[in-house]
Write a protein that holds these residues in place. Structure first.
Motif, PDB file in Angstrom:
ATOM      1  N   GLU A 190      35.981  34.127  42.024  1.00 47.04           N
ATOM      2  CA  GLU A 190      34.603  33.824  42.410  1.00 47.04           C
ATOM      3  C   GLU A 190      33.660  34.773  41.671  1.00 47.04           C
ATOM      4  O   GLU A 190      33.976  35.939  41.453  1.00 47.04           O
ATOM      5  N   LYS A 191      32.497  34.298  41.301  1.00 45.34           N
ATOM      6  CA  LYS A 191      31.524  35.115  40.591  1.00 45.34           C
ATOM      7  C   LYS A 191      30.294  35.374  41.453  1.00 45.34           C
ATOM      8  O   LYS A 191      29.901  34.536  42.283  1.00 45.34           O
TER       9      LYS A 191
ATOM     10  N   ILE B 273      33.000  39.114  38.458  1.00 43.07           N
ATOM     11  CA  ILE B 273      34.036  38.150  38.822  1.00 43.07           C
ATOM     12  C   ILE B 273      35.138  38.875  39.564  1.00 43.07           C
ATOM     13  O   ILE B 273      35.655  39.898  39.100  1.00 43.07           O
TER      14      ILE B 273
ATOM     15  N   THR C 151      36.894  30.652  36.387  1.00 41.43           N
ATOM     16  CA  THR C 151      35.572  30.886  36.956  1.00 41.43           C
ATOM     17  C   THR C 151      34.601  29.950  36.260  1.00 41.43           C
ATOM     18  O   THR C 151      34.434  30.016  35.041  1.00 41.43           O
TER      19      THR C 151
END
Length: 455
Positions: free
Chosen positions: A397-398, A391, A353
């Motif tokens: 994906e954050k 996350i 991330t």
């Protein structure tokens, strides 16, 4: 300064050769590269409340911070207090009669936490009192001491709860009680053990103990998963010769941070080991090295020689993943650091991330929905407040969920050297593990804890 304060004052609270089926992260595949993130869901947070710092002439222990459905609970100067979730005046207080030395990091499902503290009437310089606190009711259920073979109160270093047992350990002996206060074993029965307990770690129904079968100059550490009531050994794993300290990051799944005395940046972590304790002889699943660069690969930390209290990391039990913030993101990143996901079965990297250029991204836990919670530190140079991100452990994906105000960036950043973080009920709680004397550098008095959230 007390002995406990001295230990923590030096540093906060968060490699061996690869053997068996373990694999160092640097040899693993690249995994997924989730990278990007969204800020559309972020709430502009306000500073909702502060817990003031009591006046002291020297640093004092105040280790412990939890939340319940009704209260934000913080250990303070010789007491534990329950505040409204949005901050404000304490709704209840539990006087302890001495400085707080240690506490279990998480409450049990029924709201119990174990606390280790001093007794000002007996000897204010050592930690002898073990207490069980119900933070849902604001009550000290009981207070116990462990007597050694000479009839003296045993000094303990840390305390935990696991499987209905409150376990405390010190330099040469340990003691255990049921949550009802019934003694299970005493220091008098353990001080002459061949392999004394360095410390216990508990989580849910599990209790594990790190024992040292060597001596001061040549430790020989063993990790045991034990029956919480009898201490009968269910599984044992012997660490490699040269391991000086072992910190239990997670009891379930079993993840340990070990230190060979040469941990990078004083982090207390040379390697992370993922262990299988389902059989009588523990099995090494994976090894994740931390060495690399001047300060190491990752931004996680473990406290001194203690068995518990590692910070700035997250273990996701459902996916079997360890999340760590890197110290250097490297080429191609949007920020100064990234968060990497490491497989606890193989040690290989699952994904990354990408961080931000606004502040270091630090994983701190997993929420009820299975998302990893990461704290973005306040930015002194940019005069920007910190933030909270979630996350997705599947895509990496954050999503930003909370943005703290810029006007309190300096106060927020000052928590970095003695910090405890909680994110619950969409609110961020920041607290210090110590009550500190007034600063000679800053004009504004630093609070003991603060709450950020929607107005």
């Amino acid at each position: 300064m007390s002995r406990r304060a001295a230990i923590f004052g030096a540093a906060l609270a968060a490699a061996l050769v690869i053997t068996g089926c373990g694999a160092d992260e640097k040899d693993g595949g690249s995994g997924g590269e989730g990278g990007g993130g969204s800020e559309s869901a972020a709430v502009d947070a306000a500073l909702l409340g502060k817990v003031p710092t009591p006046e002291v002439s020297e640093m004092a222990g105040a280790m412990g911070m939890w939340t319940t459905e009704k209260n934000f609970v913080k250990a303070g100067l010789k007491k534990i207090s329950g505040y409204p979730l949005t901050g404000g005046k304490a709704e209840w207080e539990i006087p302890l009669g001495g400085e707080v030395c240690w506490s279990s990091p998480q409450a049990t499902e029924d709201g119990l936490v174990a606390v280790l503290f001093q007794n000002d009437k007996d000897d204010p310089a050592v930690c002898t009192e073990v207490g069980l606190v119900d933070i849902t009711k604001g009550r000290l259920l009981w207070q116990k001491q462990g007597l050694n073979s000479y009839g003296d109160r045993q000094m303990f270093d840390e305390v935990t709860i696991g499987g209905g047992t409150v376990a405390a350990a010190g330099t040469s002996a340990s003691a255990g009680w049921t949550t009802g206060g019934k003694p299970l074993w005493t220091p008098a029965a353990t001080e002459d053990e061949k392999c004394p307990a360095k410390g216990f770690a508990g989580e849910g129904a599990k209790l594990v103990v790190v024992r040292d079968c060597g001596d001061t100059d040549h430790p020989r550490l063993t990790l045991q998963t034990v029956d919480p009531a009898t201490r009968a050994v269910k599984s044992a794993y012997e660490f490699e010769q040269g391991t000086e300290d072992a910190h239990v990051v997670s009891a379930d799944p079993l993840v340990v941070a070990v230190d060979d005395g040469d941990s990078p940046g004083g982090s207390g972590i040379t390697e992370f080991l993922s262990l299988d304790d389902s059989a009588a002889r523990g099995k090494l699943l994976a090894t994740i090295g931390t060495k690399g660069g001047k300060y190491g690969k990752y931004d996680a930390e473990c406290a001194g020689t203690n068995v518990t209290n590692c910070s700035q990391l997250a273990v996701d039990k459902k996916t079997g993943t360890l999340f760590l913030g890197t110290r250097d993101a490297g080429a191609g990143s949007e920020g100064d650091n990234d968060v990497v996901a490491l497989d606890l079965k193989t040690g290989k990297k699952k994904g990354t991330t990408q961080g931000t250029d606004e502040g270091a991204l630090i994983p701190v836990g997993v929420d009820e929905d299975g998302k990893v919670v990461a704290y973005q530190e306040a930015n002194i140079v940019g005069e920007a407040g910190g933030a909270v991100w979630r996350i997705d452990p599947a895509t990496f994906e954050k999503t930003k969920v909370l943005q703290n105000p810029g006007r309190s960036y300096e106060m927020e950043a000052r928590f970095e050297t003695d910090r405890r973080l909680l994110f619950a009920g969409e609110r961020l709680y920041l607290g210090a593990d110590h009550v500190s004397e007034p600063s000679e550098v800053y004009e504004d008095k630093q609070p003991l804890a603060v709450v950020f959230g929607a107005k």
